[in-house]
Every structure is written in structure tokens, then in C-alpha cells.
Design an enzyme around this catalytic site. Structure first.
Site, PDB file in Angstrom:
ATOM      1  N   GLU A  97       0.921  -1.089   0.211  1.00  0.00           N
ATOM      2  CA  GLU A  97      -0.053  -0.011   0.066  1.00  0.00           C
ATOM      3  C   GLU A  97       0.819   1.088   0.114  1.00  0.00           C
ATOM      4  O   GLU A  97       1.922   1.324   0.585  1.00  0.00           O
ATOM      5  CB  GLU A  97      -0.726   0.041   1.238  1.00  0.00           C
ATOM      6  CG  GLU A  97      -1.915  -1.172   1.440  1.00  0.00           C
ATOM      7  CD  GLU A  97      -2.577  -0.995   2.473  1.00  0.00           C
ATOM      8  OE1 GLU A  97      -2.551  -0.175   3.261  1.00  0.00           O
ATOM      9  OE2 GLU A  97      -3.483  -2.087   2.871  1.00  0.00           O
ATOM     10  N   CYS A 110       2.742   8.592   1.588  1.00  0.00           N
ATOM     11  CA  CYS A 110       3.143   7.657   2.629  1.00  0.00           C
ATOM     12  C   CYS A 110       3.650   6.204   1.857  1.00  0.00           C
ATOM     13  O   CYS A 110       2.727   5.678   0.868  1.00  0.00           O
ATOM     14  CB  CYS A 110       2.338   7.396   3.716  1.00  0.00           C
ATOM     15  SG  CYS A 110       2.667   6.155   5.018  1.00  0.00           S
ATOM     16  N   CYS A 117       4.599  -6.947   7.941  1.00  0.00           N
ATOM     17  CA  CYS A 117       5.287  -6.325   8.998  1.00  0.00           C
ATOM     18  C   CYS A 117       5.471  -7.652  10.070  1.00  0.00           C
ATOM     19  O   CYS A 117       4.572  -8.227  10.300  1.00  0.00           O
ATOM     20  CB  CYS A 117       4.962  -5.139   9.576  1.00  0.00           C
ATOM     21  SG  CYS A 117       5.826  -4.402  10.856  1.00  0.00           S
ATOM     22  N   CYS A 121       2.867  -5.004  16.518  1.00  0.00           N
ATOM     23  CA  CYS A 121       2.118  -4.353  17.383  1.00  0.00           C
ATOM     24  C   CYS A 121       0.634  -4.694  17.407  1.00  0.00           C
ATOM     25  O   CYS A 121      -0.031  -4.867  16.333  1.00  0.00           O
ATOM     26  CB  CYS A 121       2.296  -2.968  16.749  1.00  0.00           C
ATOM     27  SG  CYS A 121       4.093  -2.292  16.657  1.00  0.00           S
ATOM     28  N   CYS A 124      -2.229  -2.912  15.106  1.00  0.00           N
ATOM     29  CA  CYS A 124      -1.750  -2.462  13.457  1.00  0.00           C
ATOM     30  C   CYS A 124      -2.307  -3.646  12.612  1.00  0.00           C
ATOM     31  O   CYS A 124      -2.131  -4.776  13.032  1.00  0.00           O
ATOM     32  CB  CYS A 124      -0.190  -2.418  13.513  1.00  0.00           C
ATOM     33  SG  CYS A 124       0.506  -1.814  11.762  1.00  0.00           S
ATOM     34  N   CYS A 343      -2.922   1.557   8.012  1.00  0.00           N
ATOM     35  CA  CYS A 343      -1.775   0.609   7.282  1.00  0.00           C
ATOM     36  C   CYS A 343      -2.338  -0.716   7.261  1.00  0.00           C
ATOM     37  O   CYS A 343      -2.642  -1.373   8.186  1.00  0.00           O
ATOM     38  CB  CYS A 343      -0.530   0.854   7.928  1.00  0.00           C
ATOM     39  SG  CYS A 343       0.260   2.397   7.224  1.00  0.00           S
TER      40      CYS A 343
END
Length: 353
Positions: A97, A110, A117, A121, A124, A343
Site C-alpha cells: 500500500e 506515505c 510487517c 504491534c 496494527c 496501514c
């Protein structure tokens, strides 16, 4: 990276690397800059577009080299027209993205640095499916160039003005490719972007924070803090077990001391988790004496995470408390809430589909 046709992908090469790639073709060195400008500044996706190169050379280059550009797999535009989210797919099917935000001060984008990832977290969406792989320098740059090409095509002198390296992935875990991207953005044959118009966000990879400080690049550094003490931060950000908050703060202070650039601490506000008076008081204490500011980010709820956004009154109270205790604080402006602004959400949707 080689394509299926075994042609070398030259997108993302520096001028020196491009000159080396052109050596077998016995062309003057100045041709490399012509090709770089076509790729990075003029939107060329094939050598056939490069009309100031001899036709025979274009055919020879096209047979041996390729300009790797992603295809737009999906695109979402906010109702107000200020925000556009892209899902860009690379040659191997990996998709990431990128987001365009049309701000009063210019066009900000961005970009992602990894597909997915691995930081884990708690708040997220990017980490829900883990990390697929690092992106190359060219793949990170392609996000910026794709959006810049679109803005140029819209007319009125549109271009990418600022870049935040804050999309999916931990940039400092893909250090060499991210630094290559930053340096390329700055080159006059790419976008000629000033380093001060670039911001990198990290969850706190301490060794690379020190390494970045020593690069001599005056980019802005944002640190994902999200809690004012180690115990709560570890609950929200597992990476805090490896790099404790105290070490992260020390590295951020060092970055500010070396670069003379104010560090921004990102602080996601989560209802009745980190937005109370006790946390506000601890955060004020933590900020004391630092060349730093706090960016409050009311959480974009992710269904799988079961974390809620504070009320407007709680957000206002938290901001007011920091302000009255002399902490430089901003509340992130809401953009793209109607197009899955958090995200990773758009990528996750496509992975599930």
C-alpha cells in the site's frame, strides 16, 4: 532483480549503477542520465518512450533491460478528494500500500518498505499476516514515482512534495534499501527532494537509529512510542522486549543532538488503555528536556484488534494536559477514514479475497 525474460531490471539504480549496466552497449556515459531522467522524472515505462535515444539503441536496450514498474491492483479515493490509497503489485505478485495525502502545504505520500510487517504491534493491521519480504530500493522508489507520474498527468504542476516512510513494515529492518531510496529521492535526476522533506518512522530499532544519526542526512525521525512506560509499551509493541523504551529514548535523544532535528514521538491514543491521567503525567515527565514533540494519533480501529478510539472529549483532554505542561503536541489530522486509512487494511482485504 531479474524478470521472467531474464532481462535486468534497472529501475532503482543510481546514475553510477546505470552507467555500469550500460557498459556492454558501448554508449556515451551521458546516455545514463538521459535514461535516468526518462525513468524517474518523465514517466517512461519502456525504452521506446525515450525519443532522444537512437532507435537501434532503444531496441537493443529493450531486449536486454527492463524498467520494472508495479501495476495498480486497487485504488480508493476519499469522498473529499484529499486522500488516495493505492495497492501496487510487483512482478512476483507481492502487493503493498501507498497513500497520497493532498495537504494544504502540498502533496505528501506515505510509502511502505516491507510487504507486511513482523513487529507484531497490538494495534496494527500491517502485521496480521506477518511479513512476506523486504522491498528493494526500486520497489520503494516506484511507489513515489507512480504517484508523482499521476500528479503530473493531472496537470497544474502537481508533484510529490514530501515523503513519509511510515507505511507497512519497519524501515530500519530494511536499512540499506531504505537509505538507497532516500538518497535517490534527493538526486536531481529523480525528484530532487530536499532531505528535510523526508520523514522516517521507526518502532525503535536502536542500533540502526544510531547508524542513521551518523549518515549526515537531515531527515526527520519519528519514533513510535505509544506508551509512557516499559510495561505498557511491551504489551502494545513486542519489539520493546528486545529494545527497551529507555534505550529507544536514549537513541532518539542522540539523533536530535547529532542532527539538530526535533524528534517526533508518535502516540496512538487507545480508549482506556494509554489515554488516562496517569499516562499523561508519565509522558510529560518523559518529554522533559528533549528536543522533541508528541504527535497524538487517535486509533483507526482494526476489527481484528478489538481496540477502541477514545471519545473526542478524552482526546481533547489529553492534548490539553500535555500543552499546559509545556509539551509540544499535535493531533494528527484525520484523512482517508472512509477508505480504510489504517496501514495494511486494503492489502489484508485482498489477501483474504
Amino acid at each position: 532483480m531479474e524478470t521472467l525474460l531474464n532481462r535486468k531490471d534497472i529501475f532503482g539504480l543510481t546514475l553510477a549503477e546505470l552507467q555500469e549496466a550500460l557498459t556492454p552497449f558501448h554508449v556515451p556515459r551521458y546516455r545514463a542520465k538521459q535514461i535516468a531522467e526518462w525513468m524517474y522524472k518523465r514517466g517512461a515505462v519502456s525504452f521506446a518512450d525515450m525519443t532522444n535515444l537512437p532507435k537501434q539503441l532503444r531496441e537493443e536496450l529493450g531486449a536486454a533491460l527492463v524498467i520494472g514498474r508495479p501495476k495498480t491492483k486497487d485504488r480508493l479515493d476519499s469522498v473529499d478528494g484529499h486522500t488516495t490509497k493505492f495497492l501496487l503489485e510487483f512482478a512476483d505478485g507481492t502487493a503493498v500500500e501507498s497513500v497520497l495525502m493532498r495537504q494544504p502545504y502540498g502533496n505528501s505520500i506515505c510509502v511502505s518498505t516491507q510487504a507486511g510487517c513482523s513487529m507484531g504491534c497490538a494495534f496494527c493491521a500491517s502485521t496480521l499476516h506477518g511479513m512476506a519480504r523486504n522491498l528493494t530500493t526500486g520497489e520503494i522508489l516506484a511507489q513515489a514515482i507512480t504517484i508523482n507520474d499521476m500528479l503530473r498527468a493531472e496537470g497544474q504542476g502537481g508533484k510529490v512534495d514530501t515523503v513519509v516512510i511510515m507505511g507497512s513494515g519497519e524501515p530500519l529492518m530494511n536499512y540499506d534499501h531504505v537509505l538507497g531510496f532516500i538518497r535517490l529521492l534527493h538526486e536531481d535526476y529523480v525528484l530532487g527532494m530536499g532531505y528535510r522533506n523526508i520523514t522516517l518512522s521507526t518502532s525503535g530499532i536502536v542500533p540502526q537509529m544510531y547508524q542513521l544519526a551518523d549518515e549526515g542526512l537531515p531527515i526527520s525521525l519519528s519514533v513510535s512510542l505509544h506508551a509512557p512506560h516499559q510495561e505498557l509499551r511491551t504489551e502494545l509493541m513486542p519489539i520493546s522486549r528486545k529494545y527497551p523504551m529507555e534505550e529507544v529514548i536514549k537513541a532518539a535523544r542522540h539523533y536530535a543532538d547529532v542532527t539538530k532535528r526535533r524528534v517526533t514521538y508518535e502516540y496512538i491514543l487507545i480508549d482506556h488503555v494509554n489515554d488516562g491521567e496517569e499516562q499523561a503525567r508519565e509522558l510529560v515527565s518523559l518529554m522533559r528536556g528533549q528536543l522533541a514533540s508528541v504527535n497524538l494519533i487517535p486509533i483507526n480501529p482494526v476489527a481484528e484488534r478489538h481496540l477502541l478510539r477514545p471519545s473526542a472529549a478524552r482526546i481533547d483532554w489529553f492534548e490539553h494536559y500535555l500543552t499546559t505542561h509545556h509539551v509540544n503536541v499535535t493531533v494528527r489530522r484525520e484523512m482517508g477514514t472512509d477508505i480504510q486509512a489504517a496501514c495494511g487494511q486494503l492489502r489484508n482485504q485482498h489477501l483474504q479475497d
